[in-house]
Design a protein around this motif. Structure first.
Motif, mmCIF file in Angstrom:
data_model
loop_
_atom_site.group_PDB
_atom_site.id
_atom_site.type_symbol
_atom_site.label_atom_id
_atom_site.label_comp_id
_atom_site.label_asym_id
_atom_site.label_seq_id
_atom_site.Cartn_x
_atom_site.Cartn_y
_atom_site.Cartn_z
ATOM 1 N N LEU A 1 37.228 0.447 12.122
ATOM 2 C CA LEU A 1 38.045 -0.828 12.944
ATOM 3 C C LEU A 1 39.154 -1.266 12.074
ATOM 4 N N GLY A 2 39.266 -0.454 10.862
ATOM 5 C CA GLY A 2 40.290 -0.783 9.945
ATOM 6 C C GLY A 2 40.289 -2.269 9.260
ATOM 7 N N LEU A 3 38.875 -2.567 8.902
ATOM 8 C CA LEU A 3 38.779 -3.919 8.568
ATOM 9 C C LEU A 3 38.656 -3.825 6.868
ATOM 10 N N ARG A 4 39.115 -4.892 6.182
ATOM 11 C CA ARG A 4 39.039 -5.073 4.879
ATOM 12 C C ARG A 4 37.915 -5.928 4.585
ATOM 13 N N HIS A 5 37.039 -5.886 3.398
ATOM 14 C CA HIS A 5 35.816 -6.712 2.924
ATOM 15 C C HIS A 5 36.705 -8.204 2.576
ATOM 16 N N GLY A 6 36.331 -9.335 3.191
ATOM 17 C CA GLY A 6 36.734 -10.572 2.935
ATOM 18 C C GLY A 6 37.835 -10.935 3.897
ATOM 19 N N GLU A 7 38.484 -10.039 4.650
ATOM 20 C CA GLU A 7 39.448 -10.627 5.481
ATOM 21 C C GLU A 7 38.928 -11.551 6.620
ATOM 22 N N TYR A 8 39.694 -12.165 7.341
ATOM 23 C CA TYR A 8 39.202 -13.010 8.497
ATOM 24 C C TYR A 8 39.477 -12.345 9.831
ATOM 25 N N VAL A 9 38.539 -12.632 10.589
ATOM 26 C CA VAL A 9 38.480 -12.018 11.868
ATOM 27 C C VAL A 9 38.102 -12.832 13.206
ATOM 28 N N TRP A 10 38.286 -12.657 14.373
ATOM 29 C CA TRP A 10 37.578 -13.456 15.287
ATOM 30 C C TRP A 10 36.526 -12.367 16.051
ATOM 31 N N LEU A 11 35.421 -13.054 16.495
ATOM 32 C CA LEU A 11 34.272 -12.629 17.322
ATOM 33 C C LEU A 11 34.406 -12.965 18.711
ATOM 34 N N GLU A 12 34.500 -12.040 19.698
ATOM 35 C CA GLU A 12 34.804 -12.336 21.087
ATOM 36 C C GLU A 12 33.629 -11.645 21.807
ATOM 37 N N ASN A 13 32.824 -12.363 22.664
ATOM 38 C CA ASN A 13 31.720 -11.786 23.232
ATOM 39 C C ASN A 13 32.095 -11.254 24.572
ATOM 40 N N ASP A 14 31.091 -10.707 25.138
ATOM 41 C CA ASP A 14 31.563 -9.914 26.590
ATOM 42 C C ASP A 14 31.736 -10.892 27.477
ATOM 43 N N ALA A 15 31.450 -12.094 27.814
ATOM 44 C CA ALA A 15 31.948 -13.227 28.680
ATOM 45 C C ALA A 15 33.326 -13.369 28.270
ATOM 46 N N GLY A 16 33.938 -13.098 27.055
ATOM 47 C CA GLY A 16 35.438 -13.576 26.597
ATOM 48 C C GLY A 16 35.415 -14.828 25.778
ATOM 49 N N VAL A 17 34.348 -15.510 25.339
ATOM 50 C CA VAL A 17 34.079 -16.379 24.368
ATOM 51 C C VAL A 17 34.514 -16.088 23.143
ATOM 52 N N ARG A 18 35.477 -16.685 22.425
ATOM 53 C CA ARG A 18 36.211 -16.298 21.156
ATOM 54 C C ARG A 18 35.690 -17.344 20.218
ATOM 55 N N GLU A 19 35.171 -16.914 18.923
ATOM 56 C CA GLU A 19 34.619 -17.880 17.935
ATOM 57 C C GLU A 19 35.008 -17.473 16.433
ATOM 58 N N GLY A 20 35.251 -18.317 15.553
ATOM 59 C CA GLY A 20 35.707 -17.968 14.128
ATOM 60 C C GLY A 20 37.069 -18.754 13.908
ATOM 61 N N VAL B 1 36.091 -16.104 10.932
ATOM 62 C CA VAL B 1 34.987 -15.760 10.063
ATOM 63 C C VAL B 1 35.350 -14.354 9.159
ATOM 64 N N ARG B 2 34.931 -14.683 7.919
ATOM 65 C CA ARG B 2 35.018 -13.476 7.012
ATOM 66 C C ARG B 2 34.192 -12.378 7.110
ATOM 67 N N VAL B 3 34.701 -11.044 6.937
ATOM 68 C CA VAL B 3 34.184 -10.127 7.060
ATOM 69 C C VAL B 3 33.278 -9.609 5.914
ATOM 70 N N ARG B 4 32.192 -9.148 5.944
ATOM 71 C CA ARG B 4 31.318 -8.675 4.937
ATOM 72 C C ARG B 4 31.049 -7.276 5.175
ATOM 73 N N LEU B 5 31.491 -6.474 4.486
ATOM 74 C CA LEU B 5 31.375 -4.896 4.668
ATOM 75 C C LEU B 5 30.209 -4.374 3.901
ATOM 76 N N THR B 6 29.089 -3.860 4.371
ATOM 77 C CA THR B 6 27.964 -3.627 3.738
ATOM 78 C C THR B 6 27.084 -2.640 4.339
ATOM 79 N N GLU B 7 26.334 -1.801 3.840
ATOM 80 C CA GLU B 7 25.575 -0.786 4.091
ATOM 81 C C GLU B 7 24.109 -1.402 4.339
ATOM 82 N N ARG B 8 24.070 -2.732 4.308
ATOM 83 C CA ARG B 8 22.753 -3.283 4.533
ATOM 84 C C ARG B 8 22.445 -3.855 6.021
#
Length: 769
Positions: free
Chosen positions: A666-685, A687-694
């Motif tokens: 997705l071309g994301l960087r650890h710590g950058e801020y993004v929006w989350l959008e659900n499949d009903a079109g509701v957008r939230e944030g 929120v900071r990205v945490r890239l992890t293998e966990r």
């Protein structure tokens, strides 16, 4: 000497380590951890119990010069054992939070709900206002047209006592249908006993523990975490089944990163192995259970190879874990967990958990489940209520009677599912549709409607249609500022509440008493309930003049007194924790129709439900989306502590966990801020990205409780994202009524700016704490 912010933080941090690693004494000796002396004058200790989560740990409140300075765990209390988590210690910051509601408020006439336009009122005017409108609703629609929601230890007045006296069956708690309903319903119909608020797992005696979606260590249930740490110290093996490498998984000898929504398939495969390889406890099953023959036939199809295709866990691993469990039986246990509303088949999943435990022969046996017993405690004598409360609770009650007395209507959600406890989310629809009958009023005590009930837009529309909405709370949470009347409650450090009766290995009673006088013009819940009851013509149910008389009467009826409990804080009674204790007394603990553990439920069959659990696939994840998972953090409780400056210094926002490989795509960087959008079109944030293998590739994860939108919460406002805002869909469990919330999907939207917010420390200083 004032306990300043820096020193308080050090104290809290030290306690996290103390609870997590069981070396409290060593942590407290660290010279940087605790100030040598936090007081200057005389210190008074007041025993009470905590409210910063629902665990109800006994606390010893230190008061100096009329101010609470410090909170410790009660040493003699079975829940705290002298220790507290950071939330418990941070209660001081909640008490002195300048954002608290300070006096009654009435919405300005002509303003819209949600605009937040209020005028101050006296308690007399506010309570008269509420009572007058409730009586009008009752006259036109009946008493059932007023619904009651409650959360927290003070909720008994507003979802049990007062609704039962008033005559409304529509009383509900989020702690049931948005949390524990499946595990409680399954337990009642398997063992004939509830799980209860304090999960009766005999942790310290266990030798093999399997956690399925159980986030111990991240929910910080104090006693449970202490016992879990002790079990590991004694050498217990640990298996964690979770799509995410959780804190508990980091302690495990096996982590099974299961495909989300397939847990029931794994459980059925384990049942298959125990039966087919003759590894179950034959003597226990023969003596204490019914339905084994049906279960054995049913399990034929649930091979590990069948489960591997569904769960993505290798068949050889499934077999190996089953054999390890069997080798450790009966001291092998699968704890039930707490938040069990996942995919819609949740009661059947929990039935499978209990059946597996029964095959291991551990229920009522050391190292498995002990038999929790509630303490002996009498009710205050009063005339019978017209209705039995139907709210249930995380303490395990299944709610009110099936048949209602003549002249009253059944609860509005009756018939939607099998269990008889009211489901809070199912009471929103009658507010909108008027079916099966209108709900025109709502009294809401401590329940964060916009951070707990799914489909927030629907809840807002429902509030707009009400004739009366009353909020009783401590802070100006978002939903509170939609109310017609706001009644400010004082905090748990300023009030009495009803006695806490804890079912436990050693049952006990806890007292809550005020450590200091209420600040501003706030009142305790019991007082609000009684004053409202008197105005509603319910005098006969409130014959006591004050709470001290009420509590003392209840205690004297069991040979104690309020004065004794003020001095002791906790009253401990004897328990009967194991089957052998019951058998010595010729008593049967299994209150099922058969009087035994029911592997096969004839009652379910008679109601058209599967008598044995079977796997059904969860809703599939749409292309381009991730399944939204959520959980807890050790330093916050739900969405109620995000305005506490001490806890916000420890964790000020949540992050969205995304697998590192998915982030790269997705071309994301650890710590950058993004929006989350659900499949009903509701957008939230944002929120900071945490890239992890966990975490697995097919899901993302949020800690619950952040993303507050109420500007009155000056510390919580605008930090992180709300998982509840993205939960616009739920699947109703047809048995328990639980709202399965893990059927929501989100995509990641780049381009969000970092929120311009002041640091917590700066905000805390500006508020002159």
């Amino acid at each position: 000497m004032k306990l300043d912010r820096r020193r308080f933080l050090k104290l809290s941090a030290a306690s996290v380590g103390a609870v997590a690693f069981g070396s409290r004494a060593a942590a407290l000796r660290a010279p940087w951890a605790v100030p040598r002396k936090w007081y200057a004058g005389e210190v008074r200790t007041v025993f009470s119990y905590c409210e910063n989560c629902f665990w109800k740990c006994g606390i010893a409140v230190k008061v100096e010069g009329g101010r609470v300075r410090k909170i410790d765990g009660q040493k003699q209390n079975p829940k705290s054992r002298g220790r507290l988590c950071p939330r418990g210690q941070a209660g001081v910051a909640q008490l002195y939070d300048p954002d608290r509601l300070k006096r009654p408020l009435i919405r300005i006439e002509g303003s819209r709900r949600g605009e937040g336009k209020y005028r101050e009122a006296s308690w007399e005017e506010a309570l008269d206002y509420v009572a007058e409108r409730m009586l009008k609703i009752k006259e036109r629609y009946g008493p059932e047209a007023v619904a009651w929601f409650g959360h927290g230890s003070g909720d008994s007045w507003f979802v049990e006592y007062l609704p039962a006296a008033w005559g409304s069956p529509n009383a509900a708690k989020p702690a049931v249908s948005i949390c524990t309903a499946p595990r409680e319903t399954a337990s009642q119909w398997t063992f004939g006993r509830p799980v209860g608020g304090h999960e009766p797992v005999d942790w310290t005696e266990s030798r093999y523990i399997v956690l399925i979606g159980h986030h111990i260590g991240e929910d910080t249930h104090n006693t449970q975490l202490q016992d879990f740490a002790e079990a590991l110290r004694r050498g217990a093996k640990l298996v964690v089944v979770d799509p995410r490498f959780s804190t508990a998984a980091s302690k495990a000898h096996r982590w099974l990163p299961i495909k989300p929504g397939t847990d029931l398939a794994l459980l059925l495969a384990w049942i298959h192995v125990l039966i087919k390889e003759d590894l179950y406890d034959r003597d226990y099953v023969q003596k204490y259970t019914v339905g084994f023959e049906e279960l054995a036939v049913h399990s034929n199809k649930h091979t590990p190879e069948w489960a591997e295709k569904i769960t993505e866990i290798p068949a050889e691993t499934i077999r190996a874990v089953a054999r390890e469990m069997a080798a450790a039986k009966p001291r092998a246990v699968l704890p039930p967990g707490r938040h069990t509303v996942w995919y819609g088949d949740d009661t059947q999943r929990m039935r499978a958990v209990y059946i597996l435990n029964a095959l291991l022969g551990n229920y009522g046996v050391p190292g498995g489940f002990y038999l929790a017993k509630p303490p002996y405690l009498e009710k205050y004598p009063h005339p019978p209520f017209p209705l039995e409360p139907a709210a249930g609770g995380c303490s395990g009650s299944s709610g009110g009677a099936e048949e209602v007395p003549e002249g009253f209507k059944p609860r509005a959600d009756k018939g939607k599912f099998f269990a008889k406890t009211t489901a809070i989310q199912e009471l929103i629809e009658p507010m909108l549709s008027g079916e099966p009958y209108p709900i025109r009023g709502l009294v809401c005590y401590g329940t964060n409607l916009f951070h707990s009930i799914p489909n927030v837009p629907r809840t807002k529309k429902a509030l707009e249609k009400l004739d009366l909405y009353v909020a009783i709370d401590v802070l100006p949470q978002e939903h509170v500022m939609w109310a017609d009347v706001i009644l400010p409650e004082c905090t748990y450090l300023e009030r009495y509440d009803d006695l806490a009766a804890i079912a436990h290995k050693t049952p006990f009673i806890e007292l809550r008493q005020p450590a200091v006088e209420p600040l501003w013009d706030t009142k305790p819940g019991w007082w609000i309930a009684r004053e409202l009851g008197l105005r509603l013509g319910l005098e006969k149910y409130f014959p006591w003049k004050d709470i001290e008389e009420y509590l003392d009467t209840r205690l004297q009826l069991i040979g104690s007194s309020l004065e004794e409990l003020k001095q002791k804080g906790t009253l401990i009674q004897k328990g009967r924790p194991y089957l052998k204790d019951w058998e010595r007394r010729h008593r049967n603990p299994f209150k099922t129709p058969s009087g035994k553990i029911e592997l096969y439920s004839q009652t379910f069959a008679e109601h058209g439900l599967d008598p044995l659990p079977d796997y059904t696939p969860p809703m599939p994840v749409p292309e381009g989306f991730y399944r939204l998972l959520y959980g807890r953090t050790p330093v916050h409780s739900f969405a109620k502590t995000q305005n506490n400056w001490v806890l916000m210094e420890l964790k000020a926002e949540n992050e969205v966990w995304i697998h590192r490989e998915e982030g790269r795509k997705l071309g994301l960087r650890h710590g950058e801020y993004v929006w989350l959008e659900n499949d009903a079109g509701v957008r939230e944030g944002p929120v900071r990205v945490r890239l992890t293998e966990r975490i697995r590739h097919d899901c993302v994860y949020l800690v619950h409780g952040f993303g507050h939108k109420g500007r009155g919460l000056r510390l919580a406002y605008g930090r992180g994202a709300s998982d509840n805002a993205l939960q616009t869909r739920y699947v109703l469990d047809p048995i328990s009524g639980g709202a399965a919330l893990r059927n929501n999907f989100v995509k990641v939207v780049k381009g969000a700016a970092r929120p311009r917010l002041k640091r917590i420390g700066q905000l805390a200083r500006e508020r002159r704490l």
